[in-house]
Enzyme design. Structure first.
Site, PDB file in Angstrom:
ATOM      1  CB  SER A  49       9.715  71.317  27.515  1.00 62.77           C
ATOM      2  OG  SER A  49       8.380  71.147  27.866  1.00 62.77           O
ATOM      3  CG  HIS A  64       7.678  76.217  27.502  1.00 64.10           C
ATOM      4  ND1 HIS A  64       7.013  75.469  26.554  1.00 64.10           N
ATOM      5  CD2 HIS A  64       8.224  75.305  28.344  1.00 64.10           C
ATOM      6  CE1 HIS A  64       7.147  74.183  26.825  1.00 64.10           C
ATOM      7  NE2 HIS A  64       7.888  74.062  27.907  1.00 64.10           N
ATOM      8  CG  ASP A 124       6.244  76.582  23.448  1.00 61.08           C
ATOM      9  OD1 ASP A 124       7.220  77.284  23.790  1.00 61.08           O
ATOM     10  OD2 ASP A 124       5.800  75.660  24.150  1.00 61.08           O
TER      11      ASP A 124
END
Length: 359
Positions: free
Chosen positions: A208, A94, A125
């Site tokens: 992230s 992402h 992911d």
């Protein structure tokens, strides 16, 4: 078997960070000098204990932070980890979204480097990008054995929260084996990820793809999600973050680098296509089988098109999402009881799970 954990309203951090990061944030203190946020810890009470723990933190930061980078796309930013000395960098899918070109800033540097997408695997992911011209002295991170991660271990989360590159927060391993649903967002279809590490180390927008590290200077996971509170209009729930375990990261990254795709997902599957089943009151009441893979796990156990799955092991299934979540906590080759309804009658089958096929 660890039961799936329902976590309400999760936020994909890098995408949140894309909207909150700015050039003024990115040029704030933290570019080239690590920002360490220390919350209260269980530091030893004896004389010198706190100083030893501080020395441990500083050693780990010195060892690992040079391997953590900031990744910038046209729509925002996130973090990544140097995977090898050839310029491969692992991050969240992402973070890369639909982009194929990126700029990467190494720790302790303000010079942006060009990078391109190697491959992405949104189901877990994870993605790998590669520097176009890797500089000399690139320092790959050391990845630990995530099966040895234990509750209460001290952790450091490294990344670029809110564009503040080379930032570090600390906490502990709060839980292991969490199964977490990541919501879809623009550029990301979302994912259900099993066996995640839960940590109290602060994970903020932009973290992230960064590193969750133990005191042996090993990456034990990739920072991916933070929980939010539905009652607080999606406000972050302090001290509840999740990282993809190192074993999953290395398994997927090795395949993406070698083959440009994932050939063995390592994720359990029934060998069916299903959708949410609604009862007469239009309430979700299971997952109805709409296709069965010939000679697959479900077919071998006798499941048929039209069967409504209502339970996997001890876990109730009331929708396609809950079925996916239940399977994400299991492993290929394991046996599980599948409860289903056929023609109004409840039945149970023992299924040996297969491996989720990849595109």
């Amino acid at each position: 078997m660890r039961a799936p954990v329902a976590v309400a309203a999760l936020t994909a951090l890098a995408l949140a960070g894309c909207s909150s990061g700015s050039s003024s944030d990115a040029s704030s203190p933290g570019n080239g000098s690590p920002a360490v946020t220390a919350a209260a810890t269980g530091s030893p009470a004896q004389p010198g204990g706190a100083n030893q723990l501080q020395s441990d933190y500083q050693r780990v930061i010195k060892d690992v932070l040079p391997s953590v980078v900031q990744i910038t796309t046209a729509s925002g930013l996130g973090s990544g980890i140097v995977y090898d000395d050839k310029g491969d960098i692992v991050t969240n899918a992402h973070v890369v979204g639909t982009a194929s070109a990126f700029t990467v800033t190494l720790a302790g540097s303000t010079k942006p480097l060009d990078a391109a997408l190697v491959a992405s695997y949104p189901d877990s992911d994870l993605a790998v990008i590669k520097l176009s011209n890797p500089p000399d002295g690139l320092k790959p991170a050391a990845f630990g054995d995530s099966t040895k991660v234990e509750l209460g271990q001290i952790t450091l989360a490294m990344g670029s929260p809110l564009g503040l590159s080379s930032s570090v927060t600390q906490g502990i391993v709060s839980a292991t084996g969490r199964t977490v649903s990541e919501p879809p967002t623009q550029g990301s279809p979302g994912a259900v990820i099993g066996n995640m590490v839960q940590t109290s180390a602060a994970i903020n927008p932009g973290n992230s793809g960064g590193a969750l590290v133990n005191l042996d200077s090993q990456v034990i996971g990739i920072n991916t999600l933070a929980a939010t509170e539905p009652e607080s209009n999606g406000a972050a729930a302090p001290g509840i973050g999740f990282a993809i375990p190192a074993s999953t990261v290395t398994n997927i990254a090795d395949q993406l680098i070698k083959d440009g795709k994932v050939t063995n997902s390592g994720r359990a599957a029934l060998g069916i296509t299903a959708r949410t089943y609604f009862d007469q009151n239009f309430r979700p009441a299971g997952a109805v089988v709409v296709a069965v893979t010939p000679d697959g796990p479900a077919a071998s156990a006798g499941l048929q098109v039209g069967d409504v799955i209502t339970r996997i092991g001890d876990t109730a299934v009331d929708s396609l999402n809950s079925l996916t979540t239940a399977l994400a906590s299991l492993t290929p080759g394991s046996k599980v009881s599948v409860t289903y309804s056929r023609d109004g009658r409840s039945k149970t089958a023992e299924v040996t799970l297969g491996t989720l096929e990849t595109p």
